[in-house]
Structure formats: structure tokens, C-alpha cells
Design an enzyme around this catalytic site. Structure first.
Site, PDB file in Angstrom:
ATOM      1  N   ASP A 208     -17.952  -4.799   4.807  1.00 31.12           N
ATOM      2  CA  ASP A 208     -16.781  -5.685   4.889  1.00 31.12           C
ATOM      3  C   ASP A 208     -15.526  -4.973   4.384  1.00 31.12           C
ATOM      4  O   ASP A 208     -14.736  -5.538   3.646  1.00 31.12           O
ATOM      5  CB  ASP A 208     -17.054  -6.961   4.067  1.00 31.12           C
ATOM      6  CG  ASP A 208     -16.013  -8.035   4.345  1.00 31.12           C
ATOM      7  OD1 ASP A 208     -15.851  -8.946   3.513  1.00 31.12           O
ATOM      8  OD2 ASP A 208     -15.332  -7.923   5.378  1.00 31.12           O
TER       9      ASP A 208
ATOM     10  N   LYS B 103     -12.047  -4.048   4.486  1.00 33.71           N
ATOM     11  CA  LYS B 103     -10.805  -4.455   5.176  1.00 33.71           C
ATOM     12  C   LYS B 103      -9.702  -4.411   4.142  1.00 33.71           C
ATOM     13  O   LYS B 103      -9.992  -4.401   2.933  1.00 33.71           O
ATOM     14  CB  LYS B 103     -10.967  -5.838   5.784  1.00 33.71           C
ATOM     15  CG  LYS B 103     -11.326  -6.905   4.788  1.00 33.71           C
ATOM     16  CD  LYS B 103     -11.624  -8.240   5.461  1.00 33.71           C
ATOM     17  CE  LYS B 103     -11.988  -9.253   4.398  1.00 33.71           C
ATOM     18  NZ  LYS B 103     -12.880 -10.264   4.818  1.00 33.71           N
TER      19      LYS B 103
ATOM     20  N   ASP C  63     -15.148  -6.133  -4.012  1.00 34.82           N
ATOM     21  CA  ASP C  63     -15.828  -7.266  -3.382  1.00 34.82           C
ATOM     22  C   ASP C  63     -17.024  -6.886  -2.525  1.00 34.82           C
ATOM     23  O   ASP C  63     -16.973  -6.887  -1.308  1.00 34.82           O
ATOM     24  CB  ASP C  63     -14.852  -8.073  -2.531  1.00 34.82           C
ATOM     25  CG  ASP C  63     -15.417  -9.458  -2.271  1.00 34.82           C
ATOM     26  OD1 ASP C  63     -14.679 -10.323  -1.809  1.00 34.82           O
ATOM     27  OD2 ASP C  63     -16.619  -9.653  -2.556  1.00 34.82           O
TER      28      ASP C  63
ATOM     29  N   THR D 170     -14.581  -9.911   8.762  1.00 39.16           N
ATOM     30  CA  THR D 170     -13.516 -10.289   9.705  1.00 39.16           C
ATOM     31  C   THR D 170     -13.765  -9.554  11.011  1.00 39.16           C
ATOM     32  O   THR D 170     -14.167  -8.402  10.979  1.00 39.16           O
ATOM     33  CB  THR D 170     -12.160  -9.799   9.114  1.00 39.16           C
ATOM     34  OG1 THR D 170     -12.167 -10.089   7.745  1.00 39.16           O
ATOM     35  CG2 THR D 170     -11.003 -10.415   9.835  1.00 39.16           C
TER      36      THR D 170
HETATM   37  N1  LIG Z   1      -5.749  -7.002  -9.315  1.00 40.53           N
HETATM   38  C1  LIG Z   1      -7.099  -7.207  -9.238  1.00 40.53           C
HETATM   39  N2  LIG Z   1      -7.916  -6.442  -9.965  1.00 40.53           N
HETATM   40  C2  LIG Z   1      -9.241  -6.621  -9.881  1.00 40.53           C
HETATM   41  N3  LIG Z   1      -9.815  -7.580  -9.104  1.00 40.53           N
HETATM   42  C3  LIG Z   1      -9.031  -8.367  -8.373  1.00 40.53           C
HETATM   43  N4  LIG Z   1      -9.593  -9.322  -7.595  1.00 40.53           N
HETATM   44  C4  LIG Z   1     -11.022  -9.487  -7.552  1.00 40.53           C
HETATM   45  C5  LIG Z   1     -11.604  -8.565  -6.516  1.00 40.53           C
HETATM   46  C6  LIG Z   1     -13.091  -8.743  -6.477  1.00 40.53           C
HETATM   47  C7  LIG Z   1     -14.024  -7.807  -6.774  1.00 40.53           C
HETATM   48  N5  LIG Z   1     -15.300  -8.217  -6.610  1.00 40.53           N
HETATM   49  C8  LIG Z   1     -15.379  -9.459  -6.219  1.00 40.53           C
HETATM   50  N6  LIG Z   1     -16.617 -10.035  -5.984  1.00 40.53           N
HETATM   51  C9  LIG Z   1     -16.741 -11.324  -5.584  1.00 40.53           C
HETATM   52  O1  LIG Z   1     -15.792 -12.079  -5.462  1.00 40.53           O
HETATM   53  N7  LIG Z   1     -18.031 -11.654  -5.348  1.00 40.53           N
HETATM   54  C10 LIG Z   1     -18.449 -12.900  -4.950  1.00 40.53           C
HETATM   55  C11 LIG Z   1     -17.836 -14.071  -5.390  1.00 40.53           C
HETATM   56  C12 LIG Z   1     -18.396 -15.283  -4.969  1.00 40.53           C
HETATM   57  C13 LIG Z   1     -19.499 -15.337  -4.115  1.00 40.53           C
HETATM   58  C14 LIG Z   1     -20.035 -14.130  -3.691  1.00 40.53           C
HETATM   59  C15 LIG Z   1     -21.201 -14.141  -2.753  1.00 40.53           C
HETATM   60  F1  LIG Z   1     -22.006 -15.139  -3.136  1.00 40.53           F
HETATM   61  F2  LIG Z   1     -20.774 -14.345  -1.504  1.00 40.53           F
HETATM   62  F3  LIG Z   1     -21.843 -12.986  -2.836  1.00 40.53           F
HETATM   63  C16 LIG Z   1     -19.556 -12.922  -4.089  1.00 40.53           C
HETATM   64  S1  LIG Z   1     -13.876 -10.179  -6.025  1.00 40.53           S
HETATM   65  C17 LIG Z   1      -7.643  -8.207  -8.411  1.00 40.53           C
HETATM   66 BR1  LIG Z   1      -6.530  -9.308  -7.344  1.00 40.53          BR
END
Ligand SMILES: Nc1ncnc(NCCc2cnc(NC(=O)Nc3cccc(C(F)(F)F)c3)s2)c1Br
Length: 272
Positions: free
Chosen positions: A137, A139, A155, A172
Site C-alpha cells: 500500500d 502511496k 502504516d 488505492t
Molecule cells: N507526523 C507523523 N509522524 C508519525 N506518524 C504520523 N501518522 C501516523 C502514521 C502511521 C504509521 N503507522 C500507522 N499504522 C496504523 O495506523 N495501523 C493501523 C491502524 C488501525 C487499524 C489497522 C489495521 F487493523 F487495519 F491493520 C492498522 S499510522 C504522522 Br501524521
């Protein structure tokens, strides 16, 4: 106390700062680990939302996968903890935020900046593929920039261990490789295709197969209906790399190592 060493973290160990963004299933906040003063991004996920979509398995897989990945271009997942109704992901904070916001604000990147990001992505994906992880994924929304402007893939909510060939649809559609559109078995070659899509989008400001409706986009992907607009100058070396990645036959796409040795990358990417 380094973040990743402590066994059990809890909500009270952190003070919440500014709102950073809204992802799937929950919000992300800047937070500070109180003892060390260490800044992190805290992702809050509501359990009842996971129940609704039966995403527990996805989340468990992400936590296992991302906790095992340690690369300068992969956003760290330091730890996780939960309370009655929420799950918290303690993530590396990327101070310069989401790459796609930068892309939308400047229109398109210079060849130097685009090549630097493509090289960072190729190195991060080569590392993930060595660990048998396909992100699936990739993107602009999942690419973040740290304080030094270094790219971080984030993510891994859709990542999988690539021991077996995968069949699940995800992500996407603009970035979907033909074999995923046809729901054929796919392997880490899909990430190489996506690198071609991203390289095009970094240089032109939009993905190559964008169309009015999803059906047209899928048709353009299947035909590899690739055009280079002449709105602004883009070098033939850049176009050469894109043409060698957006190849329908997965096995004929440039490998990640070949990308890192391509003249356009060699001549334009900042040394890592
Ligand atoms: N400036 C920033 N500095 C650091 N991070 C930022 N944003 C967060 C980016 C992410 C990294 N990893 C993530 N992981 C998930 O969201 N996982 C997730 C969440 C729910 C369900 C699921 C699932 F159930 F679908 F797997 C999987 S979000 C930002 Br803006």
C-alpha cells in the site's frame, strides 16, 4: 529509559500534544514520553471499530511486522499498549509530516528531490523484501518526512509476510499493479510497479493512469496506457526509469538493486 526497551507502557506515561492527523480507525497525536521527554506520534485506535471490520488480525500482523523492521526509511513502531476501549501505537514522530501535502503544495518535485525519494524507497523496500515483507500500500499518503526531510514509509496496516503468493485486494487503485487488478497471485514485484507510479507522480504531480472514474483507471493500468505530458521538462533518463518499472510482466520490471544503479538515480539522488 529508551522507548523500545520498557515492557509495559500505559497512557499515563505520555502527555498528549497537537493533533497530527486522522488515519484509518483513529486519530494521531504528537505526544511526549514524560520520563525521557522523547517526542513520539501516538496513534489511537478504537477497539469497537476493529471489531466492526474484523481488523484485529491486520493490526496484529502490522505490530509483528513493523516492530521487526529497523531501517532509516521505515517509520519505527516502538511499542503498543491498550486500555478498555482503545489501542495505542507508539510511533516514530516524522516532524515534517506527510509527503503528499508537500507534493500538492509545490505541484511537482525537482528531479533531484524525486530521485532522492525514489532511492530512499528502493532501499527501504529492498530491506523489507529481504525480511519477506511486502508493503502493498505504498502511496504518497503513507510516506512521511522526518525533521531532516528524510522519507519514512509508514502504516503497514496492509503489509504481509510474502512467503506465500498473496491474493487479497487492498490499497488505492491508482497504485495497483496489473496482477493485483486481475486478482492474480502477486509477490513483491507489486512494490516495484508502485515505485514507478510514485516516480511519475513525484515528477508530474499526478499518478500516470488517473482517470475520471475507477473503471477507466483500471483499464489504463491493464493497458499500461502511459503518456508523458510536455507541461514541463522532464529528463529522458527519468522517463526511461519509469518505462522500465511500469511493465505489465512483473518479472520484467527493474529490480530494486537495478533501480539504485539506474543513471537517473546515480546522477540525481542525494547520497544517503
Ligand atoms: N507526523 C507523523 N509522524 C508519525 N506518524 C504520523 N501518522 C501516523 C502514521 C502511521 C504509521 N503507522 C500507522 N499504522 C496504523 O495506523 N495501523 C493501523 C491502524 C488501525 C487499524 C489497522 C489495521 F487493523 F487495519 F491493520 C492498522 S499510522 C504522522 Br501524521
Amino acid at each position: 529509559m529508551a522507548i523500545e526497551e520498557k515492557e509495559e507502557w500505559k497512557r499515563e506515561d505520555f502527555e498528549i500534544g497537537k493533533f497530527l492527523g486522522e488515519g484509518k480507525f483513529g486519530k494521531v497525536y504528537l505526544a511526549r514520553e514524560i520520563q525521557s521527554g522523547y517526542p513520539v506520534a501516538l496513534k489511537v485506535i478504537f477497539k469497537e471499530k476493529l471489531d466492526k471490520y474484523q481488523f484485529w488480525e491486520h493490526l496484529r500482523r502490522e505490530i509483528v511486522i513493523q516492530s521487526s523492521l529497523q531501517h532509516p526509511n521505515v517509520l519505527r513502531l516502538f511499542a503498543w499498549f491498550h486500555d478498555e476501549e482503545r489501542i495505542f501505537l507508539v510511533l516514530e514522530y516524522a516532524a515534517k509530516g506527510e509527503l503528499y501535502k508537500l507534493l500538492r503544495s509545490v505541484g511537482h518535485f525537482t528531479e533531484q528531490r524525486a530521485a532522492t525519494y525514489v532511492a530512499s524507497l528502493a532501499r527501504a523496500l529492498a530491506y523489507c523484501h529481504e525480511k519477506h515483507v511486502i508493503h502493498r500500500d505504498i502511496k504518497p499518503e503513507n510516506l512521511l518526512l522526518d525533521l531532516d526531510g528524510r522519507l519514512k514509509i509508514a502504516d503497514f496496516g496492509w503489509a504481509v509476510q510474502s512467503n506465500a503468493k498473496r491474493h487479497t485486494m487492498c490499497g488505492t487503485i491508482d497504485y495497483l499493479a496489473p496482477e493485483m487488478v486481475e486478482k492474480k497471485a502477486h509477490d513483491h514485484g507489486v512494490d516495484n510497479w508502485t515505485l514507478g507510479i510514485l516516480c511519475y507522480e513525484f515528477l508530474y504531480g499526478m499518478p500516470p493512469f488517473e482517470a475520471a472514474d475507477q473503471y477507466d483507471t483500471l483499464r489504463r493500468i491493464m493497458k499500461v496506457d502511459l503518456h508523458f505530458p510536455s507541461t514541463h521538462y522532464v529528463s529522458s533518463e527519468a522517463k526511461d526509469l519509469i518505462c522500465k518499472l511500469l511493465v505489465k510482466e512483473s518479472s520484467k520490471r527493474l529490480s530494486l538493486k537495478q533501480i539504485l544503479r539506474h543513471p537517473w538515480i546515480m546522477n540525481n539522488a542525494e547520497p544517503s
